[in-house]
Design a protein around this motif. Structure first.
Motif, short mmCIF file in Angstrom:
data_model
loop_
_atom_site.label_atom_id
_atom_site.label_comp_id
_atom_site.label_asym_id
_atom_site.label_seq_id
_atom_site.Cartn_x
_atom_site.Cartn_y
_atom_site.Cartn_z
N GLU A 19 -20.08 63.48 56.03
CA GLU A 19 -19.59 62.81 54.83
C GLU A 19 -19.20 63.84 53.76
N THR A 20 -18.05 63.62 53.12
CA THR A 20 -17.66 64.38 51.93
C THR A 20 -17.35 63.37 50.82
N TRP A 21 -18.07 63.55 49.71
CA TRP A 21 -17.98 62.59 48.61
C TRP A 21 -17.23 63.19 47.40
N TYR A 22 -16.60 62.29 46.65
CA TYR A 22 -15.89 62.67 45.42
C TYR A 22 -16.24 61.66 44.33
N LEU A 23 -16.23 62.16 43.10
CA LEU A 23 -16.32 61.25 41.95
C LEU A 23 -14.95 61.20 41.30
N LEU B 43 -7.52 66.14 48.72
CA LEU B 43 -8.14 65.84 47.43
C LEU B 43 -8.79 67.10 46.86
N HIS B 44 -8.42 67.44 45.62
CA HIS B 44 -8.93 68.65 44.97
C HIS B 44 -9.46 68.31 43.58
N VAL B 45 -10.58 68.92 43.23
CA VAL B 45 -11.22 68.67 41.94
C VAL B 45 -10.28 69.02 40.80
N SER B 46 -10.28 68.18 39.80
CA SER B 46 -9.48 68.29 38.56
C SER B 46 -8.06 67.74 38.71
N GLN B 47 -7.61 67.46 39.92
CA GLN B 47 -6.24 66.96 40.13
C GLN B 47 -6.20 65.44 40.05
N CYS B 48 -4.99 64.91 39.75
CA CYS B 48 -4.78 63.46 39.63
C CYS B 48 -3.97 62.95 40.83
N TYR B 49 -4.27 61.71 41.26
CA TYR B 49 -3.63 61.15 42.45
C TYR B 49 -3.42 59.65 42.27
N THR B 50 -2.44 59.16 43.03
CA THR B 50 -2.31 57.72 43.26
C THR B 50 -2.77 57.46 44.69
N ILE B 51 -3.74 56.55 44.83
CA ILE B 51 -4.32 56.28 46.15
C ILE B 51 -4.06 54.82 46.53
#
Length: 516
Positions: free
Chosen positions: A32-36, A61-69
């Motif tokens: 498992e790899t988790w993100y907030l 997915l990279h920390v501090s970056q913005c995405y549309t999911i």
């Protein structure tokens, strides 16, 4: 565009714009790899990439970056996955559409769920989520478990002045994305530390806090709370630690069963009746294994770790405390003892190298019979038949405890009894007549000494639990003395303390006996 607040467990969500703020892995569930993630409304949610999808999600997915999911599901979290208040998470994978979007100011760059120390205690051992905590760094210490595994102890002081000890375990301190030891500067520097997702546990019957899989350490984060703490702790005065909990009495606490006391804090107004210890009121232990250590020559020696440069000192005290309703025995915590002596035990012993470990110093025993506000918890190791308590915090003494017995009459004023003259005022002037005094003026000092010694002897024999007897005994000793003798005794009494008052008494005697 969907927002996090629109999502539901097992529901179908539309395109979601978020910023990735943190990333963590489980040390057991390595698949498992988790993100907030947080959206533009400052709502947060956990995102998971697992098993077959894990490597792909880590690559996009990279920390501090913005995405549309898009194209994701919202399964329910289990107890080992849940760190936030949400009951579900976003599951993404190879079939999900994840598109980077340009940097935007509409989505927050930070997100925290700070709580106070009292709120942490109220949440108990099994909280519905793992909260965040922020405070000024008071102390940092490198420590080692009995197994040899290293960990770091942080002590943070929040805006109310409450201190919280936090253990940062190996999985946190060995990950540079979570923890940077070089950024932590001890006092006198003012360093603000935010610790996320604290995990509670019970150790030796006491609630403690440590890092979880999701914990990240932020030093001087760019948030309003940091500015407020810096201004508060660099101002003219620091906040005094408050006591928090449910107001109660010792009688009410003793009536409760174990389930009613579990993970609860009670505030009582009580006084320390007696301190208890066996042989020594403090102990020297090894800072590594926490086992007792002993002097060998001029050095300290641990049978497991050899010569020890500097031992750790711990208290070995229990107390009997009492209030107007009942009496109980309780352990007394290091925090409480530190407030009694206004110093750490280490500093106190360092400043008093010849302290007798078999006899309590006056700086501790002087706190007997003083009313204090105490924060009390039940020890986790208590059984149904043996409920044990610990004083986890204590306030400075307020007022002296008044020992009393139910039904005790009010204490009369400490004055000598004198007959009350109820004779009406005469309509014509009264001629003063010389009266023979009932005392020998040359022997007044002897009379005073004799009467005063008699009174003190009676007071010495009076029951100490009946303080109101002092006035009654005084009046009994002086009840049969005539007015003039009492007046003379008053004069010599006041001469011991206040000469102008004694002169005033002499003037009164002269007025009543102008030819004496």
């Amino acid at each position: 565009m969907t927002s996090i607040s629109d999502l539901k467990t097992d529901g179908i969500g539309g395109p979601l714009q978020v910023r990735i703020l943190r990333k963590w892995k489980h040390d057991v569930r390595r698949y498992e790899t988790w993100y907030l993630a947080v959206d533009r409304f400052a709502d947060a949610i956990q995102i998971l990439g697992q098993r077959t999808n894990k490597s792909y999600i880590e690559s996009v997915l990279h920390v501090s970056q913005c995405y549309t999911i898009s194209d994701y599901s919202c399964p329910q979290l289990d107890n080992y996955q849940k760190f936030l208040e949400n009951e579900f998470y976003i599951d993404v994978g190879l079939k999900s559409i994840i598109q980077p979007i340009p940097e935007t100011t509409t989505i927050p760059k930070t997100w925290f769920r700070f709580v106070s120390k009292s709120h942490l205690i109220d949440l108990g051992e099994r909280p519905p989520y793992y909260p965040d905590y922020i405070g000024v760094l008071s102390k940092i210490r490198e420590c080692t478990k009995a197994s040899g595994e290293s960990f770091v102890l942080l002590i943070l002081t929040d805006e109310s002045g409450s201190e919280l000890a936090i253990n940062l375990w190996k999985e946190c301190i060995t990950n540079p994305e979570k923890f940077n030891r070089n950024s932590l500067h001890q006092p006198p520097a003012t360093t603000i530390v935010a610790v996320t997702n604290l995990k509670p546990s019970i150790y030796n019957g006491v609630l403690r806090y440590g890092s979880s899989h999701a914990t990240h350490i932020y030093v001087n984060p760019d948030i309003p709370e940091t500015t407020a703490l810096i201004n508060l702790f660099t101002g003219p005065s620091r906040p005094a630690p408050p006591l928090s909990g449910t107001p109660s009495t010792l009688y009410d606490m003793k009536k409760k069963n174990k389930s009613d006391l579990l993970d609860k804090t009670f505030i009582v107004q009580a006084s320390i009746k007696e301190f208890h210890y066996q042989n020594s009121w403090f102990q020297t232990i090894c800072p590594i294994c926490k086992d007792p250590i002993f002097k060998r020559g001029e050095s300290w020696y641990c049978s497991a770790h050899g010569l020890i440069e500097k031992p750790t000192y711990i208290y070995k005290l229990t107390v009997t405390i009492t209030d107007a309703t009942d009496t109980i025995s309780a352990l007394i915590s290091e925090t409480s003892c530190r407030k009694l002596i206004k110093s750490s035990l280490e500093n106190f012993i360092s400043n008093n190298p010849h302290i007798n470990r078999n006899t309590l110093p006056p700086i501790i025993t002087d706190h007997k019979e003083q009313t204090k506000k105490m924060s009390i918890q039940m020890l986790r190791a208590s059984t149904l038949d043996n409920i044990r308590f610990i004083i986890i915090d204590i306030e400075e003494p307020t007022t002296k405890a008044q020992t009393s017995v139910p039904g005790t009459p009010a204490q009369p004023q400490m004055t000598r009894m004198q007959p009350t003259d109820t004779t009406p005022e005469p309509s014509t002037p009264v001629e003063h007549v010389v009266r023979t005094l009932t005392y020998d003026p040359q022997d007044v000092q002897t009379t005073y000494t004799t009467i005063n010694n008699s009174r003190q002897n009676m007071l010495h024999d009076a029951p100490t639990e009946l303080p109101y007897m002092h006035g009654i005994i005084t009046n009994t000793v002086n009840a049969n003395l005539d007015k003039d003798t009492v007046l003379m005794l008053d004069m010599f009494d006041m001469m011991q303390q206040n000469m102008p008052a004694a002169i005033d008494v002499c003037k009164k005697i002269t007025q009543h006996h102008p030819e004496a």
